[in-house]
Scaffold this motif. Structure first.
Motif, PDB file in Angstrom:
ATOM      1  N   GLY A  53       0.799  -1.216   0.000  1.00 18.19           N
ATOM      2  CA  GLY A  53       0.000   0.000   0.000  1.00 18.19           C
ATOM      3  C   GLY A  53       0.833   1.267   0.000  1.00 18.19           C
ATOM      4  N   THR A  54       0.204   2.371   0.359  1.00 13.49           N
ATOM      5  CA  THR A  54       0.812   3.688   0.188  1.00 13.49           C
ATOM      6  C   THR A  54       1.882   4.019   1.221  1.00 13.49           C
ATOM      7  OG1 THR A  54      -0.995   4.642   1.475  1.00 13.49           O
ATOM      8  CG2 THR A  54      -1.238   4.647  -0.911  1.00 13.49           C
ATOM      9  N   TYR A  65       2.220   2.778  -4.424  1.00 17.24           N
ATOM     10  CA  TYR A  65       1.447   1.564  -4.620  1.00 17.24           C
ATOM     11  C   TYR A  65       0.143   1.658  -3.828  1.00 17.24           C
ATOM     12  CZ  TYR A  65       5.771  -0.298  -6.567  1.00 17.24           C
ATOM     13  OH  TYR A  65       6.893  -0.493  -7.334  1.00 17.24           O
ATOM     14  N   VAL A  66      -0.920   1.172  -4.437  1.00 19.37           N
ATOM     15  CA  VAL A  66      -2.208   1.164  -3.761  1.00 19.37           C
ATOM     16  C   VAL A  66      -2.829  -0.226  -3.889  1.00 19.37           C
ATOM     17  CG1 VAL A  66      -2.612   3.627  -4.084  1.00 19.37           C
ATOM     18  CG2 VAL A  66      -3.473   2.011  -5.783  1.00 19.37           C
ATOM     19  N   ASP A  67      -3.558  -0.604  -2.863  1.00 20.00           N
ATOM     20  CA  ASP A  67      -4.283  -1.873  -2.852  1.00 20.00           C
ATOM     21  C   ASP A  67      -5.657  -1.606  -3.450  1.00 20.00           C
ATOM     22  OD1 ASP A  67      -5.604  -4.219  -2.346  1.00 20.00           O
ATOM     23  OD2 ASP A  67      -4.982  -4.373  -0.259  1.00 20.00           O
ATOM     24  N   SER A  68      -5.773  -1.845  -4.758  1.00 25.59           N
ATOM     25  CA  SER A  68      -6.981  -1.464  -5.469  1.00 25.59           C
ATOM     26  C   SER A  68      -7.178  -2.357  -6.686  1.00 25.59           C
ATOM     27  CB  SER A  68      -6.889  -0.003  -5.915  1.00 25.59           C
ATOM     28  OG  SER A  68      -7.918   0.333  -6.819  1.00 25.59           O
ATOM     29  N   TYR A  97      -2.271  12.621  -5.890  1.00 30.85           N
ATOM     30  CA  TYR A  97      -2.955  11.521  -5.212  1.00 30.85           C
ATOM     31  C   TYR A  97      -2.651  11.516  -3.716  1.00 30.85           C
ATOM     32  CZ  TYR A  97      -4.571   6.840  -4.054  1.00 30.85           C
ATOM     33  OH  TYR A  97      -5.228   5.787  -3.485  1.00 30.85           O
ATOM     34  N   ILE A  98      -1.363  11.758  -3.382  1.00 29.18           N
ATOM     35  CA  ILE A  98      -0.973  11.708  -1.968  1.00 29.18           C
ATOM     36  C   ILE A  98       0.337  12.471  -1.782  1.00 29.18           C
ATOM     37  CG2 ILE A  98       0.440   9.620  -2.114  1.00 29.18           C
ATOM     38  CD1 ILE A  98      -0.769   8.689   0.535  1.00 29.18           C
ATOM     39  N   ASN A  99       0.538  13.007  -0.596  1.00 26.17           N
ATOM     40  CA  ASN A  99       1.848  13.522  -0.201  1.00 26.17           C
ATOM     41  C   ASN A  99       2.404  12.560   0.841  1.00 26.17           C
ATOM     42  OD1 ASN A  99       3.685  15.148   1.782  1.00 26.17           O
ATOM     43  ND2 ASN A  99       3.639  16.376  -0.093  1.00 26.17           N
ATOM     44  N   TYR A 100       3.557  12.018   0.544  1.00 25.28           N
ATOM     45  CA  TYR A 100       4.163  11.035   1.434  1.00 25.28           C
ATOM     46  C   TYR A 100       5.643  11.354   1.573  1.00 25.28           C
ATOM     47  CZ  TYR A 100       5.689   6.473   3.265  1.00 25.28           C
ATOM     48  OH  TYR A 100       6.236   5.468   4.035  1.00 25.28           O
ATOM     49  N   ARG A 101       6.103  11.480   2.817  1.00 29.55           N
ATOM     50  CA  ARG A 101       7.503  11.806   3.107  1.00 29.55           C
ATOM     51  C   ARG A 101       7.941  13.035   2.323  1.00 29.55           C
ATOM     52  NH1 ARG A 101      10.344   5.968   2.646  1.00 29.55           N
ATOM     53  NH2 ARG A 101      12.195   7.290   2.416  1.00 29.55           N
ATOM     54  N   ASP A 102       7.061  14.053   2.358  1.00 32.38           N
ATOM     55  CA  ASP A 102       7.314  15.361   1.734  1.00 32.38           C
ATOM     56  C   ASP A 102       7.417  15.291   0.218  1.00 32.38           C
ATOM     57  OD1 ASP A 102       7.343  16.710   4.205  1.00 32.38           O
ATOM     58  OD2 ASP A 102       9.443  16.167   4.528  1.00 32.38           O
ATOM     59  N   ASN A 103       6.841  14.273  -0.401  1.00 28.32           N
ATOM     60  CA  ASN A 103       6.812  14.158  -1.851  1.00 28.32           C
ATOM     61  C   ASN A 103       5.363  14.065  -2.323  1.00 28.32           C
ATOM     62  OD1 ASN A 103       9.781  13.641  -2.850  1.00 28.32           O
ATOM     63  ND2 ASN A 103       9.518  12.427  -0.995  1.00 28.32           N
ATOM     64  N   ASP A 104       5.047  14.805  -3.393  1.00 27.75           N
ATOM     65  CA  ASP A 104       3.736  14.716  -4.014  1.00 27.75           C
ATOM     66  C   ASP A 104       3.775  13.656  -5.111  1.00 27.75           C
ATOM     67  OD1 ASP A 104       2.486  16.793  -2.535  1.00 27.75           O
ATOM     68  OD2 ASP A 104       3.522  18.275  -3.779  1.00 27.75           O
ATOM     69  N   PHE A 107       1.088   9.458  -9.529  1.00 26.05           N
ATOM     70  CA  PHE A 107       0.843   8.166 -10.160  1.00 26.05           C
ATOM     71  C   PHE A 107       0.595   7.102  -9.098  1.00 26.05           C
ATOM     72  CE2 PHE A 107       3.829  10.559 -12.772  1.00 26.05           C
ATOM     73  CZ  PHE A 107       3.200  10.561 -14.019  1.00 26.05           C
ATOM     74  N   ILE A 108      -0.264   6.148  -9.440  1.00 32.29           N
ATOM     75  CA  ILE A 108      -0.486   4.975  -8.598  1.00 32.29           C
ATOM     76  C   ILE A 108      -0.190   3.732  -9.420  1.00 32.29           C
ATOM     77  CG2 ILE A 108      -2.159   6.106  -7.104  1.00 32.29           C
ATOM     78  CD1 ILE A 108      -4.376   4.687  -8.685  1.00 32.29           C
ATOM     79  N   SER A 109       0.191   2.644  -8.731  1.00 36.17           N
ATOM     80  CA  SER A 109       0.495   1.402  -9.430  1.00 36.17           C
ATOM     81  C   SER A 109       0.341   0.233  -8.464  1.00 36.17           C
ATOM     82  CB  SER A 109       1.908   1.459 -10.027  1.00 36.17           C
ATOM     83  OG  SER A 109       2.137   0.349 -10.876  1.00 36.17           O
ATOM     84  N   GLY A 110       0.734  -0.984  -8.939  1.00 37.34           N
ATOM     85  CA  GLY A 110       0.522  -2.189  -8.155  1.00 37.34           C
ATOM     86  C   GLY A 110       1.801  -2.946  -7.848  1.00 37.34           C
ATOM     87  N   ARG A 111       1.833  -3.536  -6.648  1.00 37.03           N
ATOM     88  CA  ARG A 111       2.960  -4.363  -6.210  1.00 37.03           C
ATOM     89  C   ARG A 111       2.413  -5.463  -5.304  1.00 37.03           C
ATOM     90  NH1 ARG A 111       8.930  -2.723  -4.310  1.00 37.03           N
ATOM     91  NH2 ARG A 111       9.351  -4.297  -2.728  1.00 37.03           N
ATOM     92  N   ILE A 112       2.792  -6.713  -5.599  1.00 34.80           N
ATOM     93  CA  ILE A 112       2.357  -7.852  -4.793  1.00 34.80           C
ATOM     94  C   ILE A 112       3.569  -8.687  -4.395  1.00 34.80           C
ATOM     95  CG2 ILE A 112       0.073  -7.947  -5.827  1.00 34.80           C
ATOM     96  CD1 ILE A 112       1.008 -10.265  -7.581  1.00 34.80           C
ATOM     97  N   ASN A 113       3.428  -9.448  -3.292  1.00 34.04           N
ATOM     98  CA  ASN A 113       4.506 -10.336  -2.875  1.00 34.04           C
ATOM     99  C   ASN A 113       3.930 -11.519  -2.093  1.00 34.04           C
ATOM    100  OD1 ASN A 113       4.636  -9.874   0.140  1.00 34.04           O
ATOM    101  ND2 ASN A 113       5.018  -7.769  -0.525  1.00 34.04           N
ATOM    102  N   THR A 114       4.787 -12.516  -1.863  1.00 38.20           N
ATOM    103  CA  THR A 114       4.360 -13.727  -1.150  1.00 38.20           C
ATOM    104  C   THR A 114       4.962 -13.810   0.251  1.00 38.20           C
ATOM    105  OG1 THR A 114       6.201 -15.106  -1.972  1.00 38.20           O
ATOM    106  CG2 THR A 114       4.207 -14.976  -3.345  1.00 38.20           C
TER     107      THR A 114
END
Length: 288
Positions: A53-54, A65-68, A97-104, A107-114
């Motif tokens: 997630g974000t 990354y977003v869970d969507s 979409y979001i400001n995270y750790r002082d960054n705007d 873009f959103i995308s996907g990432r998965i893992n096991t």
């Protein structure tokens, strides 16, 4: 439903070479298979996969990354582009979409893992994938150890940064992380590129790792090669990761583009806005 034939070496060779797509494969052999997903279900199997997630960001990548179901979703028929069904990791333009750790982030995308769901030590990990054309796209198929990075190792089975004629493979660990010396590029034969379906794989033993594309050996790393630089970090369990990053450190190092985004040119932003930023995954397999 796609099933997997692992009863003979010739059959497995056909699978790896890409001559057979997963929907043509039958009679799955459970005692050789540690993990298999053909993404034939109506949604991502959360018993096998985690979704990032974000609250995660690395390498100056230009997406979050977003869970969507907008970024991670199965498809069938024509949308699977040549196979019966596939999983898509898709990036979208989503300004502010979001400001995270002082960054705007635009873009959103996907990432998965096991992680903690399917961990393995030694064996063969492979995925059949179709990648998008566009400078600065940064999809990857890789494996990480369950502990601190880089101490528990990283295996990059496939990385692509937007030059369609090659993919990269690499290994990271203590004293050989980041700009690792254990890296190689594979250039496709004439008439092939990353936008075709290919099987990317690694055969991992206690003494070496063999990286392959469509069963062609492209790079071998032995334990003495690794120990020339640092401690061998490949006797511990690893988990698989599949993701679609945009821009950031590795694409920038390759294309030198810093506007409108680091490692991501305007031409690729246009492709994202047009809905063309898609990684398709036919199946993922781990065998003993």
């Amino acid at each position: 439903m796609k099933r997997l034939l692992l009863k003979s070496i010739p059959a497995l060779a056909l699978i790896i070479s890409g001559i057979l797509s997963a929907q043509d494969i039958a009679d799955k052999k459970e005692n050789d298979t540690l993990f298999f997903d053909d993404f034939s279900a109506s949604s991502l199997d959360r018993e096998k996969w985690n979704v990032v997630g974000t609250d995660f960001w690395v390498n100056n990548e230009q997406q979050v990354y977003v869970d969507s179901t907008a970024t991670i979703f199965p498809v069938k028929g024509a949308k699977a582009k040549g196979v019966e069904n596939a999983l898509i990791l898709k990036a979208h333009y989503s300004p502010n979409y979001i400001n995270y750790r002082d960054n705007d982030f635009d873009f959103i995308s996907g990432r998965i893992n096991t992680r903690d769901k399917v961990m393995f030590t030694y064996g063969t990990a492979m995925a059949r994938m179709k990648l998008p054309e566009g400078s600065g796209f940064w999809p990857a198929f890789w494996a990480l150890g369950g502990g601190e990075w880089p101490d528990t190792g990283e295996i990059d089975i496939m990385e692509y940064v937007g030059e369609t004629d090659w993919i990269g493979v690499a290994m990271h660990g203590p004293n050989y992380s980041g700009e690792t010396p254990l890296v190689n590029k594979y250039f496709f034969p004439e008439g092939e590129d990353v936008t075709d379906w290919h099987v990317y794989s690694v055969e991992w033993t206690a003494e070496e790792l063999n990286f392959k594309v469509d069963d062609r050996l492209i790079y071998r790393v032995t334990k003495p090669m690794v120990e020339h630089y640092g401690e061998w970090a490949f006797d511990n369990p690893k988990y698989l990761i599949l993701n679609l990053a945009l821009g950031g450190a590795y694409p920038y190092k390759t294309n030198g583009i810093d506007k409108p985004y680091n490692g991501l040119p305007e031409s690729t932003v246009k492709l994202i806005k047009e809905g063309k930023a898609e990684v398709l995954i036919d199946w993922v397999l781990i065998t003993k």
